[in-house]
Write an enzyme that holds these catalytic residues in place. Structure first.
Site, PDB file in Angstrom:
ATOM      1  N   ARG A  68       0.014 -17.375  71.562  1.00  0.00           N
ATOM      2  CA  ARG A  68       1.132 -16.941  70.295  1.00  0.00           C
ATOM      3  C   ARG A  68       1.491 -18.252  70.231  1.00  0.00           C
ATOM      4  O   ARG A  68       2.173 -18.971  69.443  1.00  0.00           O
ATOM      5  CB  ARG A  68       2.238 -16.546  70.335  1.00  0.00           C
ATOM      6  CG  ARG A  68       3.579 -16.553  70.023  1.00  0.00           C
ATOM      7  CD  ARG A  68       4.099 -15.218  69.751  1.00  0.00           C
ATOM      8  NE  ARG A  68       5.929 -15.711  68.728  1.00  0.00           N
ATOM      9  CZ  ARG A  68       6.700 -15.869  69.924  1.00  0.00           C
ATOM     10  NH1 ARG A  68       7.374 -16.320  70.792  1.00  0.00           N
ATOM     11  NH2 ARG A  68       7.765 -15.445  68.768  1.00  0.00           N
ATOM     12  N   HIS A  72       2.612 -21.241  67.990  1.00  0.00           N
ATOM     13  CA  HIS A  72       3.513 -21.534  67.475  1.00  0.00           C
ATOM     14  C   HIS A  72       3.955 -23.825  67.805  1.00  0.00           C
ATOM     15  O   HIS A  72       4.458 -24.052  67.105  1.00  0.00           O
ATOM     16  CB  HIS A  72       5.360 -20.812  68.655  1.00  0.00           C
ATOM     17  CG  HIS A  72       5.109 -20.119  67.721  1.00  0.00           C
ATOM     18  ND1 HIS A  72       6.944 -19.340  67.810  1.00  0.00           N
ATOM     19  CD2 HIS A  72       3.929 -19.131  67.339  1.00  0.00           C
ATOM     20  CE1 HIS A  72       6.530 -18.499  67.226  1.00  0.00           C
ATOM     21  NE2 HIS A  72       5.198 -18.379  67.023  1.00  0.00           N
ATOM     22  N   ASN A 100      11.331 -18.913  68.933  1.00  0.00           N
ATOM     23  CA  ASN A 100      10.577 -19.312  70.122  1.00  0.00           C
ATOM     24  C   ASN A 100      11.569 -19.341  71.725  1.00  0.00           C
ATOM     25  O   ASN A 100      11.552 -18.745  72.863  1.00  0.00           O
ATOM     26  CB  ASN A 100      10.762 -20.721  71.029  1.00  0.00           C
ATOM     27  CG  ASN A 100       9.196 -21.144  69.777  1.00  0.00           C
ATOM     28  OD1 ASN A 100       8.030 -20.399  69.440  1.00  0.00           O
ATOM     29  ND2 ASN A 100       9.265 -22.465  69.494  1.00  0.00           N
ATOM     30  N   HIS A 199      -1.506  -9.990  66.444  1.00  0.00           N
ATOM     31  CA  HIS A 199      -1.167  -9.149  66.423  1.00  0.00           C
ATOM     32  C   HIS A 199      -1.972  -7.703  67.111  1.00  0.00           C
ATOM     33  O   HIS A 199      -0.816  -6.800  67.086  1.00  0.00           O
ATOM     34  CB  HIS A 199       0.085  -8.751  65.865  1.00  0.00           C
ATOM     35  CG  HIS A 199       1.305  -9.657  65.368  1.00  0.00           C
ATOM     36  ND1 HIS A 199       1.607  -9.624  64.403  1.00  0.00           N
ATOM     37  CD2 HIS A 199       0.862 -10.716  66.060  1.00  0.00           C
ATOM     38  CE1 HIS A 199       2.801 -10.822  64.462  1.00  0.00           C
ATOM     39  NE2 HIS A 199       2.048 -11.629  65.491  1.00  0.00           N
TER      40      HIS A 199
END
Length: 323
Positions: A68, A72, A100, A199
């Protein structure tokens, strides 16, 4: 009063933007090579791998967090490690952006890997490359695919909390918005579905799925919603965590897509991938073929890793601050 912009003008602007994005991205990609550190730091990748494996062995959740974190990073200014920069009088840290803050993890893990690499090759390996390699190693450690990471990224001297707040996909996004936000980055709808499959790992905070599990809507399995409510009360406890994949939360597999077919996607942005829209067929394909999902995930991660910041130009000594 603002006049409406003619549709042909909007189309031409969009086409021009995409053309410029592709030109910059292609030019940047040409700088990357899988053997970038073969001579300057031949033990870099093995050193990073050992450090990352040790961190995940101590905290299994860290695999999802590192994947992740790379995602990001790449979606804001490009894969330039800007997400790792701390707040300063001149830097609006992306760590404090809404997507975040209180949820992004793994900064210290990347910092530790960087310090290990600095011991053998000071000032050679970028934090951006370490983050890209860490995501690959995290996937492989928990049973997911591996891939050849292209290397040679530079670290940014700037960060953008504003872009992090506006360009990172939201757990509330609909299908059209998700497809569009990925296309702007040069990623297809298929890439988007494959990357969403990350996910299959990790957890989400209660506030991100509360509305969904209390909606009593037709797009969520009633038993699944009831189970999730036990750890996420209707009021309060926003930070309570729930696994994104209730079946195998710490293993990389294709259960995420099987869950969507059963209306057991935890987030709205998960379930929307199988909701009668254009991505249903991709979800079905991945649910039936783990090999296809793994292959497409690896390919999409490589493509995402090639979203670069053309202005990034240094190798940070420590990942949380500019030199």
């Amino acid at each position: 009063m603002e006049l409406p912009v003619p549709s042909n003008t909007l189309a031409s602007k969009a086409a021009a933007f995409l053309f410029m994005f592709l030109l910059v991205n292609i030019a940047c990609q040409a700088q990357l090579t899988s053997t970038f550190y073969a001579n300057s730091c031949p033990n870099a990748l093995s050193t990073i791998r050992t450090s990352i494996r040790n961190s995940i062995a101590a905290d299994r959740r860290m695999a999802a967090s590192l994947i992740r974190l790379h995602f990001h990073d790449c979606f804001v200014q490009g894969c330039d490690a800007s997400i790792l920069l701390d707040e300063t009088p001149t830097i609006d840290s992306e760590k404090n952006a809404l997507p975040n803050k209180d949820s992004a993890r793994g900064y210290g893990v990347i910092g530790k890997a960087k310090s290990e690499v600095e011991k053998i090759c000071p000032g050679v390996v970028s934090c951006a490359d370490i983050l890209a390699v860490a995501a690959r190693d995290a996937s492989a450690y928990v049973g997911g695919p591996s891939w050849t990471v292209m290397l040679g990224r530079k670290d940014s001297t700037t960060a953008s909390r504003t872009l992090a707040n506006t360009e990172l996909p939201s757990f509330k996004d609909g299908l059209d918005r998700l497809i569009s936000s990925f296309q702007i980055k040069g990623l297809s709808a298929r890439d988007m579905v494959a990357l969403s499959g990350a996910h299959t790992l990790g957890q989400a905070q209660c506030f991100t799925f509360r509305d969904r599990i209390y909606s009593n809507g037709p797009d969520i399995d009633a038993g699944f919603a009831s189970t999730r409510r036990r750890g996420c009360p209707a009021i309060g406890d926003d930070a309570n965590l729930a696994a994104l994949d209730l079946v195998t939360p710490n293993s990389f597999d294709n259960n995420y897509f099987k869950n969507l077919i059963q209306k057991k996607g935890l987030l709205e942005s998960d379930q929307i991938l199988f909701s009668g829209g254009s991505t249903d067929s991709i979800v079905l394909e991945y649910s039936r073929s783990p090999a296809t999902f793994n292959s497409d995930f690896a390919s999409a991660m490589i493509k995402m890793g090639n979203i670069l910041n053309a202005n990034a130009g240094q190798i940070r000594k420590i990942c949380s601050a500019v030199n």
